[in-house]
Design a protein around this motif. Structure first.
Motif, PDB file in Angstrom:
ATOM      1  N   MET A  16      15.076  18.035   2.927  1.00 52.32           N
ATOM      2  CA  MET A  16      14.518  17.189   1.777  1.00 52.32           C
ATOM      3  C   MET A  16      13.674  18.555   1.089  1.00 52.32           C
ATOM      4  N   ALA A  17      12.869  19.179   1.549  1.00 51.23           N
ATOM      5  CA  ALA A  17      11.891  19.872   0.558  1.00 51.23           C
ATOM      6  C   ALA A  17      12.967  20.952  -0.002  1.00 51.23           C
ATOM      7  N   GLU A  18      13.605  21.761   0.663  1.00 54.85           N
ATOM      8  CA  GLU A  18      14.428  22.521   0.184  1.00 54.85           C
ATOM      9  C   GLU A  18      15.454  21.950  -1.012  1.00 54.85           C
ATOM     10  N   ALA A  19      16.222  20.752  -0.776  1.00 57.09           N
ATOM     11  CA  ALA A  19      17.043  20.159  -1.672  1.00 57.09           C
ATOM     12  C   ALA A  19      16.167  19.913  -3.055  1.00 57.09           C
ATOM     13  N   THR A  20      14.833  19.212  -2.918  1.00 54.72           N
ATOM     14  CA  THR A  20      14.149  18.926  -3.866  1.00 54.72           C
ATOM     15  C   THR A  20      13.714  20.408  -4.650  1.00 54.72           C
ATOM     16  N   GLU A  21      13.559  21.434  -3.934  1.00 53.61           N
ATOM     17  CA  GLU A  21      13.198  22.663  -4.770  1.00 53.61           C
ATOM     18  C   GLU A  21      14.258  23.158  -5.314  1.00 53.61           C
ATOM     19  N   ILE A  22      15.570  23.032  -5.024  1.00 54.88           N
ATOM     20  CA  ILE A  22      16.954  23.524  -5.613  1.00 54.88           C
ATOM     21  C   ILE A  22      17.070  22.464  -6.827  1.00 54.88           C
ATOM     22  N   SER A  33      20.413  18.764 -15.215  1.00 55.80           N
ATOM     23  CA  SER A  33      19.743  17.496 -14.843  1.00 55.80           C
ATOM     24  C   SER A  33      19.128  16.955 -15.975  1.00 55.80           C
ATOM     25  N   PHE A  34      19.376  15.666 -16.100  1.00 54.43           N
ATOM     26  CA  PHE A  34      18.785  14.954 -17.422  1.00 54.43           C
ATOM     27  C   PHE A  34      17.205  14.268 -16.986  1.00 54.43           C
ATOM     28  N   HIS A  35      16.894  14.591 -15.603  1.00 55.43           N
ATOM     29  CA  HIS A  35      15.513  14.073 -15.299  1.00 55.43           C
ATOM     30  C   HIS A  35      14.526  15.134 -16.182  1.00 55.43           C
ATOM     31  N   THR A  36      13.643  14.680 -16.638  1.00 55.35           N
ATOM     32  CA  THR A  36      12.606  15.751 -17.458  1.00 55.35           C
ATOM     33  C   THR A  36      11.346  16.055 -16.531  1.00 55.35           C
ATOM     34  N   GLU A  37      11.043  15.380 -15.576  1.00 57.61           N
ATOM     35  CA  GLU A  37      10.008  15.572 -14.799  1.00 57.61           C
ATOM     36  C   GLU A  37      10.674  16.000 -13.298  1.00 57.61           C
ATOM     37  N   GLY A  68      22.593  24.989  -0.854  1.00 54.66           N
ATOM     38  CA  GLY A  68      22.644  24.048  -1.724  1.00 54.66           C
ATOM     39  C   GLY A  68      22.835  22.750  -1.251  1.00 54.66           C
ATOM     40  N   TYR A  69      23.451  21.858  -1.978  1.00 52.69           N
ATOM     41  CA  TYR A  69      23.868  20.548  -1.231  1.00 52.69           C
ATOM     42  C   TYR A  69      24.681  19.811  -2.284  1.00 52.69           C
ATOM     43  N   ILE A  70      25.655  19.153  -1.796  1.00 56.66           N
ATOM     44  CA  ILE A  70      26.718  18.329  -2.535  1.00 56.66           C
ATOM     45  C   ILE A  70      26.554  16.805  -2.163  1.00 56.66           C
ATOM     46  N   LEU A  71      26.922  16.207  -3.022  1.00 58.46           N
ATOM     47  CA  LEU A  71      26.775  14.635  -2.779  1.00 58.46           C
ATOM     48  C   LEU A  71      27.643  13.581  -3.541  1.00 58.46           C
ATOM     49  N   VAL A  89      27.186  19.003  -7.235  1.00 63.09           N
ATOM     50  CA  VAL A  89      27.001  20.259  -6.740  1.00 63.09           C
ATOM     51  C   VAL A  89      25.976  21.114  -7.115  1.00 63.09           C
ATOM     52  N   TYR A  90      24.937  21.138  -6.173  1.00 55.28           N
ATOM     53  CA  TYR A  90      23.901  21.719  -6.638  1.00 55.28           C
ATOM     54  C   TYR A  90      23.531  23.109  -5.454  1.00 55.28           C
ATOM     55  N   LEU A  91      23.577  24.337  -6.417  1.00 55.64           N
ATOM     56  CA  LEU A  91      23.257  25.398  -5.595  1.00 55.64           C
ATOM     57  C   LEU A  91      22.062  26.247  -5.915  1.00 55.64           C
ATOM     58  N   LYS A  92      21.482  26.910  -5.241  1.00 61.47           N
ATOM     59  CA  LYS A  92      20.561  27.758  -5.321  1.00 61.47           C
ATOM     60  C   LYS A  92      20.891  28.608  -6.332  1.00 61.47           C
ATOM     61  N   PRO A  93      19.927  28.717  -7.459  1.00 56.62           N
ATOM     62  CA  PRO A  93      20.300  29.816  -8.539  1.00 56.62           C
ATOM     63  C   PRO A  93      21.151  30.958  -8.020  1.00 56.62           C
ATOM     64  N   GLU A  94      20.404  31.586  -7.069  1.00 53.66           N
ATOM     65  CA  GLU A  94      21.120  33.171  -6.243  1.00 53.66           C
ATOM     66  C   GLU A  94      22.270  32.514  -5.713  1.00 53.66           C
TER      67      GLU A  94
END
Length: 170
Positions: A16-22, A33-37, A68-71, A89-94
C-alpha cells in the motif's frame, strides 16, 4: 528487448505505501488521475483492498521489486453493470516505456475473463496521448468522449472511454 520476468501478485497491505506513492505521483504532476489532492495510505487501502475478489488489484513485480499495479474496479454500482469492469494500469514513472504495460494489461484481461467479465473499459484524460495509444494498440476502441468533464491545474479536461470485449460474461 523484452523485460525481465514479470510476476503479478494480489496486492496486499505490504504494497500500500508504494502503490500510494506511485498513484500520488500522477495526482500531483499529471492529469492521468482526476484526484487533485494526494491520497493517504489509508485512503488508498480503502480504495484497493475492498474484499471483492472479482474487482482485484495486483502488484506488478520485476526482480522482486514493485514496478506498478493494475486493477479492475466497478464500472457502476448497479447489478446490470456487474459484467463490466473498469481497468487501470499505473506504473512507476521510471518503469514506463520498458514493455511492462502490455503483459500487465494482458494479465488483467485474462483475470477479468476468468471472473466472468464481458466488457472492460478504460477512462483516460484526452490529453494523455501515450495511454490512449497504448489501449488502442491493445485492441481497445474509443466508445465515448466527454468534453470539459473535470478541472485540474486550472484547466478544463476531457475524458475518453475505451472499451474491449473479452471472453466471459453471462
Amino acid at each position: 528487448m523484452e523485460p525481465e520476468e514479470l510476476s503479478f501478485v494480489t496486492i496486499g497491505p505490504e504494497h500500500m505505501a508504494e502503490a500510494t506513492e506511485i498513484y500520488n505521483h500522477y495526482v500531483k504532476h499529471t492529469t492521468v488521475s482526476f484526484h487533485t489532492e494526494p491520497l493517504t495510505v489509508e485512503e488508498m487501502t480503502r480504495n484497493t483492498l475492498h474484499g471483492d475478489s472479482r474487482f482485484a488489484s495486483y502488484a506488478v513485480m520485476q526482480d522482486e521489486r514493485m514496478q506498478g499495479y493494475i486493477l479492475i474496479t466497478r464500472h457502476k454500482n448497479k447489478q446490470a453493470y456487474d459484467v463490466t469492469g473498469e481497468i487501470s494500469v499505473y506504473l512507476k514513472p521510471e518503469a514506463t516505456g520498458r514493455r511492462i504495460g502490455r503483459p500487465a494489461l494482458q494479465f488483467i484481461e485474462q483475470k477479468a475473463a476468468e471472473n466472468g467479465f464481458h466488457s472492460l473499459v478504460a477512462t483516460i484524460c484526452s490529453e494523455n496521448g501515450p495511454s490512449r495509444q497504448f489501449f488502442e494498440r491493445n485492441g481497445y476502441e474509443q466508445s465515448a468522449y466527454y468534453r470539459e468533464i473535470g478541472q485540474k491545474f486550472g484547466r478544463w479536461l476531457d475524458i475518453v472511454v475505451y472499451q474491449k470485449l473479452v471472453a466471459g460474461g453471462h
